[in-house]
Design a protein around this motif. Structure first.
Motif, short mmCIF file in Angstrom:
data_model
loop_
_atom_site.label_atom_id
_atom_site.label_comp_id
_atom_site.label_asym_id
_atom_site.label_seq_id
_atom_site.Cartn_x
_atom_site.Cartn_y
_atom_site.Cartn_z
N ASN A 35 51.69 23.83 49.32
CA ASN A 35 50.54 24.73 49.33
C ASN A 35 51.02 26.16 49.59
O ASN A 35 51.86 26.38 50.47
N SER A 36 50.48 27.10 48.85
CA SER A 36 50.78 28.52 49.05
C SER A 36 49.48 29.30 49.10
O SER A 36 48.61 29.12 48.24
N ASP A 37 49.32 30.14 50.12
CA ASP A 37 48.14 30.98 50.25
C ASP A 37 48.58 32.44 50.35
O ASP A 37 49.49 32.76 51.13
N PHE A 38 47.96 33.30 49.56
CA PHE A 38 48.26 34.73 49.57
C PHE A 38 46.96 35.49 49.80
O PHE A 38 45.97 35.25 49.10
N ILE A 39 46.95 36.39 50.76
CA ILE A 39 45.77 37.22 51.02
C ILE A 39 46.20 38.68 50.87
O ILE A 39 47.08 39.15 51.58
N PHE A 40 45.58 39.36 49.92
CA PHE A 40 45.86 40.77 49.68
C PHE A 40 44.85 41.58 50.47
O PHE A 40 43.70 41.73 50.07
N LYS A 41 45.29 42.09 51.61
CA LYS A 41 44.36 42.74 52.55
C LYS A 41 43.86 44.10 52.09
O LYS A 41 42.80 44.53 52.51
N ASN A 47 33.69 44.06 47.50
CA ASN A 47 33.80 43.89 48.95
C ASN A 47 34.27 42.50 49.38
O ASN A 47 34.01 42.05 50.48
N VAL A 48 34.96 41.79 48.49
CA VAL A 48 35.52 40.47 48.80
C VAL A 48 37.04 40.58 48.67
O VAL A 48 37.55 41.08 47.68
N LYS A 49 37.77 40.11 49.70
CA LYS A 49 39.22 40.15 49.68
C LYS A 49 39.77 39.31 48.54
O LYS A 49 39.26 38.23 48.24
#
Length: 78
Positions: A35-41, A47-49
């Motif tokens: 599993n890989s999760d990426f969050i582009f802050k 208005n949704v990440k």
């Protein structure tokens, strides 16, 4: 196993990697789920990440399979 940065940063990108292992054929630990999760802050759409998720599931694993002999041709690039 879970891998992610020890310190959470305010900006930029956050990454989290998870791997699940099974003991295959009572001989060897082998990854069966990745599993890989990426969050582009700093990026958002309406208005949704912006986030990315990757999931891989491995099954029918054969340790030390019998492989056919394959001949590879070497290409000369000019």
């Amino acid at each position: 196993m879970i891998a992610e940065p020890a310190k959470e940063e305010d900006g930029g990108m956050a990454i989290k990697i998870q791997q699940k292992y099974d003991f295959i054929e009572n001989k060897q630990w082998f990854p069966v789920q990745l599993n890989s999760d990426f969050i582009f802050k700093n990026i958002s759409v309406n208005n949704v990440k912006l986030i990315g998720e990757g999931r891989s599931y491995l099954q029918d694993i054969v340790l030390n399979p019998v492989l056919k002999k394959v001949i590879f041709q070497i290409l000369n690039w000019k």
